[in-house]
Design an enzyme around this catalytic site. Structure first.
Site, PDB file in Angstrom:
ATOM      1  N   GLU A 161       0.795  -1.225   0.000  1.00 26.78           N
ATOM      2  CA  GLU A 161       0.000   0.000   0.000  1.00 26.78           C
ATOM      3  C   GLU A 161       0.832   1.282   0.000  1.00 26.78           C
ATOM      4  OE1 GLU A 161      -3.205   0.386  -0.333  1.00 26.78           O
ATOM      5  OE2 GLU A 161      -3.789  -1.724  -0.257  1.00 26.78           O
ATOM      6  N   SER A 191     -55.151 -20.887  12.475  1.00 22.96           N
ATOM      7  CA  SER A 191     -55.682 -22.173  12.944  1.00 22.96           C
ATOM      8  C   SER A 191     -54.627 -23.097  13.530  1.00 22.96           C
ATOM      9  CB  SER A 191     -56.403 -22.883  11.795  1.00 22.96           C
ATOM     10  OG  SER A 191     -57.539 -22.142  11.397  1.00 22.96           O
TER      11      SER A 191
END
Length: 641
Positions: free
Chosen positions: A76, A340
């Site tokens: 870098e 249900s």
């Protein structure tokens, strides 16, 4: 206008410099020493994932391997210790490359510039931003030492997959503190900042390999490693395991740890957790849910929970199709109306109260007083009327009308108490509408409430942790099953037998082929306006619940039912899950009574009854009267001589 633009830029740069000057050097707590992550393995010891701390931690430069520092700088910013914030040589080199390529691109940025851009500026590649970045970088270098800037960089840079800073990245990808990283792992980490989304260890292998090669070549070119070391490091990737394979399961373990030990337990780490999870079942659950939901609509959501009814062990859990630990957990946390799917609990309570599977009920709707002159008249799902039917038939066909009448007879407060014992917290103020599943529950809680039906009346609390090893103290903590008898074995057996009809001729009759191969029971659930589809079903050794719907409820039309949408997902998963398991039947309690009845009356069949059926009863509830509709015919008398 150019002069005005320059003045505005100068003001913005000055503001940025002031912010940088005021920025504290370490912006988060320092990473404690000797603390590793929380690691989770499944019931067979296979790696599941890691639970990371919520806080970000700062790691000082002396704890960052020198090799990692060299590798990062090599790839870098090789002249980091020589420049004053910007590297004129690198800028010139990048400019020449840009001219050669005929386009403008990022390039020549120093470590200091990258830090400034990430902390204080946008990422847009404009000349104005680059000027600000350069000025701030040079000022930064007058306020901080090189080592301080490098330390800030390691702690502020993004490493992909939510890992902000080196401490999180080392824990996430390798389960280590930075000082424990190997040189091979350092090579991988050094390559990430260039493109965190592409080069992180969970990305494509070929992309990571190419980036590692770039890092190794730069190290060799700068004489930081020998050709022999480069060859050796090429194959030393480190054991990358990633954040986890069952994200919503891990999220539930995280929540359980906080409940048991508090938030600090997550921050301290150092725990090895064994979960009852079965990764093979987890994979099958994810595949079945994804295929089933996508078959209906690509933007639907769903959830699946599978338990061992004997222990409560959560064997698999999928909390949605968007898999990460921080997404909405539809398996454990989301509350929805079960429709249900609540009815089996009402019928089990009714059996305990002395009602029977053969008791006759009218399916004719009635109106109930809601107070203030208002009435409520529940209707069946399809507005159909079935006439006089047995309680068994009412459950199989999911009759709303009959279920409300049964709840009215046993009493809402009594049922709420019963449901609480089964493991489901309901609110009595919902009244008789509880029969239609109007209270909200989580999928996990609903599945847990079915465990007494599958396990002879014994409730098993859902369990996601079986043991914890505290590495700091070398102490093991066991978490045995939490079991409680809450229902008579006889009521559990008869309810299960009734629920078997749901899969043969009832609302989930599409599962009839499955039910022929495996003794099983279950119940569909569809909420009002077709917003939620459920199916909870079980065999003697597995119980699984499925929910499908939208996070923001909306109607999907009449075809969106538990039987049509959720039940097929359940069957697809259960077929796979039961393959290695023996076929078992539900054990029948010795004192269950069998009687031959006429379904038209629910009473003992006579030879004249045209229809007969074998029915099951809790002891003492069986009929003792013959069917009055079909009295036995007397034998003809011989003629009188």
């Amino acid at each position: 206008m150019p002069a005005l633009h320059f003045r505005l830029s100068a003001i913005l740069v000055a503001a940025g410099l002031a912010a940088a000057a005021q920025e504290p050097f370490a912006t988060c707590p320092q990473l404690p020493r000797g603390v590793g992550p929380i690691t989770v393995v499944d019931s067979q010891g296979r790696y599941v994932g890691r639970i990371l701390p919520q806080k970000r931690y700062w790691v000082t430069l002396d704890r960052i391997p020198v090799f990692l520092q060299r590798a990062l700088l090599a790839v870098e910013d090789a002249r980091f210790y020589e420049h004053g914030g910007i590297d004129v040589r690198s800028i010139a080199r990048a400019f020449v490359k840009d001219v050669a390529k005929g386009r403008a691109a990022e390039g020549g940025s120093t470590i200091t510039q990258q830090l400034i851009k990430n902390k204080f500026l946008s990422a847009e590649p404009t000349l104005d931003r680059k000027v600000k970045e350069a000025r701030m970088a040079m000022d930064f270098e007058t306020k901080y030492t090189k080592n301080q800037i490098l330390e800030m960089y390691f702690n502020e840079i993004y490493y992909g997959n939510g890992a902000q800073g080196l401490a999180q990245a080392a824990r996430l990808y390798f389960g280590k503190s930075p000082e424990e990283l190997t040189e091979g792992e350092c090579v991988t980490l050094a390559g990430i900042p260039k493109n965190p989304g592409k080069y992180n260890p969970l990305g494509k292998v070929q992309d990571i390999a190419l980036r590692r090669e770039v890092v190794l070549k730069r190290l060799e070119d700068l004489h930081q490693i020998t050709p022999q070391q480069k060859a050796a490091l090429r194959s030393q990737w480190g054991a990358v395991q990633g954040p986890g394979r069952a994200p919503h399961y891990l999220a539930q373990i995280r929540a359980t740890l906080v409940k048991l030990y508090g938030q600090d337990a997550l921050e301290m780490g150092g725990l090895d957790i064994t979960a009852p999870l079965d990764l093979d079942l987890q994979k099958a659950a994810e595949e079945a849910l994804r295929a089933g939901v996508r078959r209906v609509s690509p933007d639907l959501q769903g959830a699946l929970v599978c338990l061992d009814p004997a222990t409560g062990d959560v064997l698999a859990a999928v909390g949605g199709l968007d898999g990460n630990q921080n997404s909405l957990n539809r398996a454990f946390a989301s509350q929805r109306q079960p429709g249900s799917a609540i009815k089996p609990l009402i019928y089990a309570d009714a059996l305990e109260k002395g009602l029977t599977a053969s008791s006759i009920w009218s399916d004719e709707p009635v109106a109930y007083d809601r107070g203030g002159g208002a009435t409520w008249k529940p209707l069946n799902y399809g507005r159909e009327r079935l006439g006089d039917i047995t309680m068994r038939e009412a459950l199989a066909h999911s009759s709303n009308v009959v279920t409300v009448k049964i709840l009215d007879q046993i009493g809402v407060p009594d049922f709420v108490d019963f449901a609480g014992r089964m493991g489901l917290a309901l609110r009595a103020q919902n009244g008789l509408s509880l029969a239609l599943g109007t209270d909200e529950v989580t999928l996990k809680d609903l599945v847990q409430a079915y465990t007494p039906l599958a396990a002879a009346g014994v409730r098993a609390e859902a369990r996601t942790i079986t043991r914890i090893h505290d590495r700091r103290r070398d102490v093991w903590t066991e978490f045995p099953p939490a079991l409680a008898p809450v229902l008579s074995p006889e009521a559990a057996y008869v309810t299960t037998n009734m629920l078997g009809d749901v899969l043969t001729y009832g609302t989930a009759k599409s599962l009839q082929p499955f039910s022929r191969e495996h003794p099983c029971a279950g119940k569909t659930g569809t909420t009002d306006n077709y917003q939620d589809a459920w199916f909870v079903g079980y065999t003697p050794n597995l119980i699984t619940g499925v929910w499908v719907g939208y996070d923001r409820p909306r109607s999907l039309g009449r075809g969106f039912t538990g039987g049509a949408v959720a039940a097929p997902i359940w069957a697809r998963f259960m077929e796979k899950a039961l393959e290695p398991r023996p076929v078992l039947d539900f054990p029948r309690p010795e004192d269950i009574v069998t009687a031959t009845i006429d379904p038209a009356t629910g009473l003992l069949a006579t030879p004249a009854c045209p229809r007969k059926a074998e029915e099951l009863y809790l002891p003492g509830t069986e009929p003792d009267q013959p069917c009055p509709l079909h009295p036995p015919q007397e034998a003809p008398q011989p003629p009188v001589p």
